[in-house]
Scaffold this motif. Structure first.
Motif, PDB file in Angstrom:
ATOM      1  N   ASP C   2     -30.689  59.299  70.547  1.00 44.79           N
ATOM      2  CA  ASP C   2     -31.936  58.423  70.366  1.00 44.79           C
ATOM      3  C   ASP C   2     -32.875  59.678  70.131  1.00 44.79           C
ATOM      4  O   ASP C   2     -33.362  60.347  71.218  1.00 44.79           O
ATOM      5  CB  ASP C   2     -31.856  57.701  71.847  1.00 44.79           C
ATOM      6  CG  ASP C   2     -33.209  57.081  71.968  1.00 44.79           C
ATOM      7  OD1 ASP C   2     -33.083  55.799  72.271  1.00 44.79           O
ATOM      8  OD2 ASP C   2     -34.028  57.557  71.626  1.00 44.79           O
ATOM      9  N   SER C   3     -33.691  59.208  69.159  1.00 48.25           N
ATOM     10  CA  SER C   3     -34.695  60.294  68.829  1.00 48.25           C
ATOM     11  C   SER C   3     -35.915  60.201  69.904  1.00 48.25           C
ATOM     12  O   SER C   3     -36.551  61.215  70.185  1.00 48.25           O
ATOM     13  CB  SER C   3     -35.151  60.020  67.635  1.00 48.25           C
ATOM     14  OG  SER C   3     -35.694  58.654  67.440  1.00 48.25           O
TER      15      SER C   3
ATOM     16  N   ASP D   2     -38.759  55.615  62.539  1.00 46.03           N
ATOM     17  CA  ASP D   2     -38.158  55.784  63.581  1.00 46.03           C
ATOM     18  C   ASP D   2     -39.285  56.243  64.859  1.00 46.03           C
ATOM     19  O   ASP D   2     -39.866  57.456  64.603  1.00 46.03           O
ATOM     20  CB  ASP D   2     -37.027  56.875  63.707  1.00 46.03           C
ATOM     21  CG  ASP D   2     -36.546  57.346  64.825  1.00 46.03           C
ATOM     22  OD1 ASP D   2     -35.370  57.358  64.812  1.00 46.03           O
ATOM     23  OD2 ASP D   2     -37.091  57.663  65.707  1.00 46.03           O
TER      24      ASP D   2
END
Ligand code: ADP
Ligand code: ADP
Ligand code: ADP
Lengths: 408, 112, 408, 408, 112, 112
Positions: C2-3, D2
């Motif tokens: 998960d960035s 993201d």
């Protein structure tokens, strides 16, 4: 819950917390060596008392669940963080926002300390800060974000009106009650430590990325643009201030660069999430030039705003807030807000900006003035002459900033 | 014995010290002082406000010497400290009745 | 992978790295001008040597894959970062954790430097730090996180027991072996630069958000709550210390505010991920008051803990750790740990907290004392009198902190 | 889009912005008290002018959409941020990259300031910085990232060649034109404030995590490894420098630790995303030892590189860049780049590294030398003797760093 | 009246002050100075380059006393400041023609 | 010629300087000193521990004047520096045998 957004808001909040010490060093370095600790203490005190006040009732009154309260002030539904859960859908985002905004609440009164430097009783400051936060900061914040001013369409991305104009005009009210420092304006006092000023400046700029870009409350395109704007406006304003000085006074100075950077940061604060392209550069250039001249007003007008809170924060905040009326670019953000004049809008946004600032100015000035008068009549706001001569560090805090050399 | 007090430009200190060593002086006491004189000071500008700094940094040397060395030492200092520009400083000489070396308790010329 | 979590852990790690310089300035400013560089060097040295030791064998012994080793110490499976990949599922999270925890390993012995200030041989310190890290820090860390103490149910979110109590009691052992500084306690030495102390304080608070909130090892609700707790406890403790001073000594001081902030940060460290609501304020208030009195113990008890590592880190850590026994609130976190007494729990958690700290104290004190004795008997731990009089900066490092003015 | 990656790049960008003040303090502390403000101003000026130049035409020429321009220089397609949207797929990532790289552009010329300290006209510096950025920084950057050097397979993760070698050799060209400071090398000038140097060092290390790990432009495994490498190389190099000093000069010094840390950070910069395991420790150790000796070259060779930009940035950058030829480990990263010699590769990568640095060195030295000569022949590059004797703070900026004590 | 000037080691200041108080002295003026003498200075090394610091920190005391107290005060200082190691410093005495207490305008021995 | 030494409160320096300029003085040497006297010092409290600071900041002026100006200069200083509160400081006067202006080599009254 989006971990990237949470990460971004938390980091931003930490960066904003770091700004208050940064501000303390920025101001403290400009002060004389015998008053620097009083300056640091006024600033650090804000991050001791305001967080408590904020989570107790400040947040709920200022920004509680949007349904609560009326257009002027929130209610007590979220007092003492009641019902703010970290589990479930929200995943802590609300609580992160409370913390993030708590940092803003803390630094706002700290801004005022620069004006009252060198002569205010610390006991008066100790009372002033929490009371001012509740009577001035909280309502103005509510009006601007979700209250009657915001609903009319005025824009204030990260606190130009709610923070800088608000604190700047309050600073003016404070010094009008406090009076001038002994010897001002005939005797000047050059900064006792320019490196300390520059340390503060570096921390402020760093933290301001969190302040402005964090105000998107998400790691998204708007945050990125706010970040870029914060970068460019500060640079442009620093440059502008230095160039004016160079032409006018013959020297480009560090204090000029630092002051310009801060002026640019202040000016871009309200606009950061609404302008794009080269706009931040124009906003920065205008703010740098205007503030560089504005700091000279005090000598003419005769109010002793020691470290130029009015000239930098009030003027810079106002400049930035009004320039939104020209530069606002909703299309770029794919968002719904009024266009600025340069982007095909009418003068309506500009008028709303003027109205919002006008309302904030009137309220802030009046309540602050009244509060200071009340303090003056009761516990007193001003140190006595001997304390002022001795220096506030020793007189009020029993401390001395530097004990170097063999004589300590 | 005499006490020679000299006020010189700070960046001349090293040269003066060397000249004094060359003249056989083994002890000097120096301190930072500020001088006001014909040289004038300077102006600093912070946020457009001017501050006048009247006192210029100088270094003050104090040297106790035997009576017979006074003249040669005074000229040694004067020569080493001279730039010919305003503000080079002053040297003055006064009488010392007694001198004691703390370490040994010696006094008089032996204590210098 | 998960960035958002990776971003959060990396930022937090950088913030914790920044804390060691922050600690150096906090301590260095309090020190005299002739010993400040020795203080900075003792701190910076920790971030030079410990990272190497940590990735070599520290990590694997302290925290390696949970399957490894036994309840008392890990094994060598991950020595020299063996088999820690960044590709695949994990996406670098394990390696990020190694780095993050490496920052903790580095700052822990640095905490001790404040106690041994002004008189310890740097050569002895150079050996002490890596050996202490392996013999004391690593096992205590293991016991608390995944080892026998943690398994029994005691809680230590970000290192109250493993770091502050541990380093604090080790500091006491060190000064008992080292002896008092010449002149102590009759001659006092006020801080040589309070602005430097405050710079350190600002950096410490900023970094501590990474320290505590980063310890969630994810950008999630627990991290947010830990962040909020870190904010509130520091504010409350700073306030408490200042108020006690104001009432007791007549002056609210900067050093008091700074000390209180640090005491609050220390106290909330073990509790940050387990308490909620107004609890951090109570914990901060207690820690502020208790530590403000605890720093006066040394004069009575006669141990020369120069910059109050015992009074702030040992006492503050212990206070926070024990208060978990009252304030732990698993329901709020939706997690499985014992409730504190105020949240319907029995005294069991409190007892486990006491046991965990007791075990850490005994081990840390005994091994540290032995190590210092060994150093004293071999290479010597104390500078000679002349070096102490000259100042350690010049005597040990051949440097002088400030060369200003025309005489350098 | 993201959010974790956006958050990471923005935070990293803010951290890199913070490095320029950090560098200013690192250099400023080493300088004499009468030139410190000039040093700070040279550095802060870079973050005022370069951002404007960067978004105007720098970015598009250096790194614009990869399709644009040729192998040597970009075109003007993205001038003035044209067509860089924050909405849509990209979600602001491109703009975040522009900001992030803008911070790099700003700090690169700032590195040079350490070499020209104490004697360069500020007016000349004011012109030098933007012109050098466009004529030297931008093309070298293009060659290395996406241009002919990068396409051949040479590696430079975060700017070893493009930034440190480039600025380092430019610094040499500058001082050859400028000449020696009066009195150098016979008269020495010890650092006027070592604590200021250490403040700068702390900020630099903190920010460098953003510099290196942010260069992954995503919060992924490569970023984590770059982070770890940044941690270990700095520690190892600091340790190495201190040990060499201890053995050679008899004292481990703070300035040695600080210099070693910076040397290690410089050396790992090009390698950070390509090496793994214990490699950063080896790279750090080599850089620490080599740079510790390299700073002594200037006295022998007779060029007055005041604060060792050549010895630390040029040499450190070159060492790190060449060592990639030995340590590059594509398998670990699951990526496509040449293997280093120690990982089964041929000497090809090493040769490409040498070629890339050689090309950068030739271009940078030649153009910088020409630019300085041109400035020398027109407006002049060197202050007059009296200004040099007075100190540049007063002579060029009309400011004095410290006004303490009763005489100001 | 006499002016006694003493150059002593900084860390001896407290002891000297106490000795002077014991000897009945009620006023002293002190300043930071640097001394050059037999004691020699020290060397600092930054990035491998050596810097020679010749001037050693000292404290300078100035005390105006009545003629009859000179000898006892000089010995009081000498005793309190002595360590027996090189660099203990010097004491010298000179004549003062007049002294004024600014606050009251008193002059002569009353002003001391 | 005489050397006038004055110890005054720091914040009085500007006034004293103006008074001296008004009295025709063209050169002054000043330095920062600390004074111990009736005024007493102050106490600072750090983490509850008290530190006694006995020495109070003062400024020391040294002015060489021709014999005939001594009295007027001494009174000019005394008046300008007086606050009437304890700690106003002292002025003392001693003989100078010789004075040299370094820049020109002039000596005697011309060198002042
Ligand atoms: N009358 C004086 N008494 C004491 N100090 C003096 C006197 N006149 C000058 N000085 C000192 O000498 C320094 C140099 O004097 P100035 O008048 O500037 O130049 P010059 O020595 O070349 O005539 C002054 O800065 C001051 O410190
Ligand atoms: N001739 C002198 N005139 C003025 N000061 C002196 C003289 N000789 C020594 N001093 C001062 O006395 C200090 C101590 O002198 P030094 O020669 O080092 O040792 P000692 O006093 O033990 O012989 C010096 O640092 C200097 O400040
Ligand atoms: N005997 C003395 N010799 C030298 N300096 C003195 C003497 N007495 C006083 N001073 C200086 O004068 C200053 C003021 O003296 P103090 O006794 O405090 O007040 P007052 O001058 O009003 O009597 C002291 O701080 C000290 O610097």
């Amino acid at each position: 819950m989006d971990s990237g957004n949470i990460a971004w808001v938390l980091v931003s909040a930490a960066m904003v917390l770091f700004m208050t010490p940064g501000l303390a060093f920025f101001y403290g370095g400009m002060d004389r060596g015998r008053n620097v600790l009083n300056m640091l203490m006024m600033n650090f005190y804000c991050v001791l008392i305001v967080p408590i006040v904020w989570v107790a009732i400040g947040y709920t009154l200022a920004y509680g669940p949007s349904a609560v309260g009326n257009d002027f002030i929130g209610n007590f539904d979220a007092a003492f963080l009641k019902d703010i859960a970290i589990t479930g859908e929200d995943g802590g985002m609300t609580l992160a926002t409370v913390a993030f905004l708590g940092m803003f609440a803390a630094i706002t009164p700290a801004l005022i300390s620069g004006a009252v430097a060198d002569r205010m009783k610390f006991s008066a400051w100790a009372i002033f800060v929490p009371v001012w936060s509740l009577l001035v900061y909280v309502p103005v914040f509510k009006w601007v974000y979700g209250g009657w001013l915001g609903q009319r369409g005025s824009l204030d991305f990260a606190g130009g009106t709610a923070i800088h104009v608000n604190a700047g005009i309050a600073a003016l009210a404070c010094v009008l009650v406090l009076g001038k420092r002994k010897g001002w304006p005939t005797e000047g006092h050059p900064p006792h430590s320019m490196p300390l000023v520059m340390i503060g400046t570096g921390i402020l700029w760093f933290g301001w990325f969190g302040f402005n870009a964090g105000s998107a409350l998400a790691a998204n395109g708007q945050a990125v643009q706010a970040f870029m704007n914060t970068f460019l406006a500060a640079a442009a304003a620093g440059l502008a201030w230095v160039v004016v000085e160079w032409l006018r006074d013959g020297h480009p100075t560090n204090l000029g660069a630092a002051s310009g950077i801060v002026a640019g940061l202040v000016a871009i604060t309200p606009a950061a999430g609404y302008v794009s392209g080269m706009s931040p550069i124009w906003i920065g250039l205008v703010a740098g030039v205007v503030c560089c001249y504005a700091v000279k007003l005090k000598a003419k007008a005769g109010y002793d705003d020691a470290l130029d809170v009015v000239g930098v924060h009030f003027v810079g905040g106002l400049v930035g807030s009004l320039l939104i009326g020209f530069f606002a670019n909703p299309e770029f953000f794919g968002a719904e807000f009024m266009e600025g004049i340069f982007y095909g809008g009418s003068a309506e946004l500009l008028l709303e900006q003027a109205l919002a600032n006008g309302a904030a100015i009137v309220w802030s000035f009046a309540i602050t003035f009244g509060l200071m008068k009340l303090l003056a009549l009761t516990i007193g706001v001003r140190v006595d002459e001997e304390q002022e001569a001795t220096g506030l560090d020793l007189a009020l805090h029993g401390e001395t900033a530097y004990h170097s050399g063999s004589l300590g | 014995m005499k006490l020679i007090t000299a006020i010189v430009k700070p960046f001349k200190l090293d040269e003066v010290k060397s000249a004094l060593q060359a003249a056989g002086i083994t002890g000097i006491t120096v301190s930072e002082v500020r001088g006001f004189g014909r040289q004038g000071g300077h102006t600093e500008v912070y946020r457009g406000a001017e501050y006048r700094i009247d006192f210029v940094p100088k270094v003050r040397l104090e040297i106790v010497v035997a009576d017979e060395s006074v003249d040669s030492i005074v000229s040694a200092i004067a020569e080493a400290a001279r730039t010919g520009k305003i503000g080079d400083g002053k040297i003055w000489v006064s009488d010392i009745g007694q001198i004691v070396r703390i370490r040994t308790g010696e006094s008089g010329v032996d204590a210098i």
